[in-house]
Design a protein around this motif. Structure first.
Motif, PDB file in Angstrom:
ATOM      1  N   LYS A  43      43.622  -8.280  14.479  1.00 49.32           N
ATOM      2  CA  LYS A  43      43.973  -9.625  14.015  1.00 49.32           C
ATOM      3  C   LYS A  43      42.770 -10.316  13.391  1.00 49.32           C
ATOM      4  O   LYS A  43      42.877 -10.961  12.351  1.00 49.32           O
ATOM      5  CB  LYS A  43      44.498 -10.480  15.177  1.00 49.32           C
ATOM      6  CG  LYS A  43      45.884 -10.128  15.624  1.00 49.32           C
ATOM      7  CD  LYS A  43      46.292 -11.019  16.788  1.00 49.32           C
ATOM      8  CE  LYS A  43      47.573 -10.559  17.425  1.00 49.32           C
ATOM      9  NZ  LYS A  43      47.919 -11.340  18.615  1.00 49.32           N
ATOM     10  N   GLN A  44      41.607 -10.160  14.031  1.00 51.10           N
ATOM     11  CA  GLN A  44      40.391 -10.790  13.508  1.00 51.10           C
ATOM     12  C   GLN A  44      39.997 -10.179  12.176  1.00 51.10           C
ATOM     13  O   GLN A  44      39.612 -10.890  11.245  1.00 51.10           O
ATOM     14  CB  GLN A  44      39.234 -10.651  14.508  1.00 51.10           C
ATOM     15  CG  GLN A  44      37.982 -11.373  14.075  1.00 51.10           C
ATOM     16  CD  GLN A  44      38.195 -12.864  13.902  1.00 51.10           C
ATOM     17  OE1 GLN A  44      38.732 -13.522  14.772  1.00 51.10           O
ATOM     18  NE2 GLN A  44      37.781 -13.409  12.763  1.00 51.10           N
ATOM     19  N   TYR A  95      45.095  -4.401  24.140  1.00 54.09           N
ATOM     20  CA  TYR A  95      44.946  -5.830  23.841  1.00 54.09           C
ATOM     21  C   TYR A  95      43.710  -6.072  22.981  1.00 54.09           C
ATOM     22  O   TYR A  95      43.772  -6.768  21.967  1.00 54.09           O
ATOM     23  CB  TYR A  95      44.854  -6.637  25.138  1.00 54.09           C
ATOM     24  CG  TYR A  95      44.468  -8.072  24.920  1.00 54.09           C
ATOM     25  CD1 TYR A  95      45.407  -8.999  24.486  1.00 54.09           C
ATOM     26  CD2 TYR A  95      43.153  -8.501  25.109  1.00 54.09           C
ATOM     27  CE1 TYR A  95      45.051 -10.325  24.264  1.00 54.09           C
ATOM     28  CE2 TYR A  95      42.789  -9.814  24.881  1.00 54.09           C
ATOM     29  CZ  TYR A  95      43.740 -10.719  24.470  1.00 54.09           C
ATOM     30  OH  TYR A  95      43.396 -12.032  24.241  1.00 54.09           O
ATOM     31  N   TYR A  96      42.577  -5.491  23.378  1.00 54.28           N
ATOM     32  CA  TYR A  96      41.338  -5.675  22.617  1.00 54.28           C
ATOM     33  C   TYR A  96      41.463  -5.097  21.211  1.00 54.28           C
ATOM     34  O   TYR A  96      40.976  -5.692  20.249  1.00 54.28           O
ATOM     35  CB  TYR A  96      40.153  -5.039  23.337  1.00 54.28           C
ATOM     36  CG  TYR A  96      39.784  -5.717  24.635  1.00 54.28           C
ATOM     37  CD1 TYR A  96      39.695  -7.104  24.717  1.00 54.28           C
ATOM     38  CD2 TYR A  96      39.523  -4.982  25.782  1.00 54.28           C
ATOM     39  CE1 TYR A  96      39.364  -7.740  25.905  1.00 54.28           C
ATOM     40  CE2 TYR A  96      39.174  -5.605  26.976  1.00 54.28           C
ATOM     41  CZ  TYR A  96      39.098  -6.982  27.029  1.00 54.28           C
ATOM     42  OH  TYR A  96      38.769  -7.596  28.196  1.00 54.28           O
ATOM     43  N   GLN A 152      44.256  -4.832  19.450  1.00 53.52           N
ATOM     44  CA  GLN A 152      45.120  -5.734  18.686  1.00 53.52           C
ATOM     45  C   GLN A 152      44.373  -6.996  18.272  1.00 53.52           C
ATOM     46  O   GLN A 152      44.514  -7.467  17.142  1.00 53.52           O
ATOM     47  CB  GLN A 152      46.357  -6.102  19.502  1.00 53.52           C
ATOM     48  CG  GLN A 152      47.334  -4.972  19.660  1.00 53.52           C
ATOM     49  CD  GLN A 152      48.477  -5.307  20.614  1.00 53.52           C
ATOM     50  OE1 GLN A 152      48.372  -6.219  21.428  1.00 53.52           O
ATOM     51  NE2 GLN A 152      49.561  -4.560  20.504  1.00 53.52           N
ATOM     52  N   GLU A 153      43.596  -7.551  19.179  1.00 57.47           N
ATOM     53  CA  GLU A 153      42.829  -8.754  18.855  1.00 57.47           C
ATOM     54  C   GLU A 153      41.788  -8.467  17.775  1.00 57.47           C
ATOM     55  O   GLU A 153      41.576  -9.280  16.875  1.00 57.47           O
ATOM     56  CB  GLU A 153      42.147  -9.322  20.113  1.00 57.47           C
ATOM     57  CG  GLU A 153      43.115  -9.957  21.081  1.00 57.47           C
ATOM     58  CD  GLU A 153      43.912 -11.099  20.459  1.00 57.47           C
ATOM     59  OE1 GLU A 153      43.304 -12.006  19.853  1.00 57.47           O
ATOM     60  OE2 GLU A 153      45.150 -11.083  20.568  1.00 57.47           O
ATOM     61  N   ASN A 154      41.170  -7.308  17.848  1.00 55.12           N
ATOM     62  CA  ASN A 154      40.194  -6.914  16.837  1.00 55.12           C
ATOM     63  C   ASN A 154      40.873  -6.771  15.473  1.00 55.12           C
ATOM     64  O   ASN A 154      40.344  -7.219  14.453  1.00 55.12           O
ATOM     65  CB  ASN A 154      39.505  -5.612  17.237  1.00 55.12           C
ATOM     66  CG  ASN A 154      38.345  -5.278  16.332  1.00 55.12           C
ATOM     67  OD1 ASN A 154      37.608  -6.153  15.895  1.00 55.12           O
ATOM     68  ND2 ASN A 154      38.179  -3.999  16.041  1.00 55.12           N
TER      69      ASN A 154
END
Length: 107
Positions: free
Chosen positions: A23-24, A16-17, A19-21
């Motif tokens: 995306k950012q 999750y982290y 993927q979020e990274n």
């Protein structure tokens, strides 16, 4: 009884982290790419506006058609310019709004 299979409180959250990274990072790149192409996008919009008015033949301007014109004209330059135009469209930049076609064509 202990919790089996958990080595840390964030176990299972690494994906999750990551993927979020990612995306950012993509969002940051898109915004920077848009900024780098700003003057080019405006010139594309001016040229596109003149062609759009000519091709509209008196018909009302539709936002979807205008966005398609902008995207197609930007894609003729290169992929980064096309990505910048799509970001500008998604962000609602003034030159991507059909209500400003006349203003662009006359500038």
């Amino acid at each position: 009884m202990g919790i089996i299979g958990y080595s840390s409180p964030d176990c299972g959250m690494e994906r999750y982290y990551t993927q979020e990274n990612m995306k950012q990072l993509l969002d940051d790149w898109e915004a920077e790419n848009r900024r780098l192409h700003e003057s080019e996008l405006l010139e594309i919009a001016k040229k596109s506006a003149r062609e759009f008015i000519r091709d509209a033949d008196g018909e009302p301007y539709k936002q979807e058609d205008w966005e398609m014109y902008l995207t197609e004209d930007a894609s003729r330059v290169d992929k980064d310019t096309e990505a910048a135009m799509n970001y500008a469209i998604d962000d609602g930049d003034w030159f991507t709004l059909a209500e400003n076609i006349g203003r662009l064509a006359n500038s």
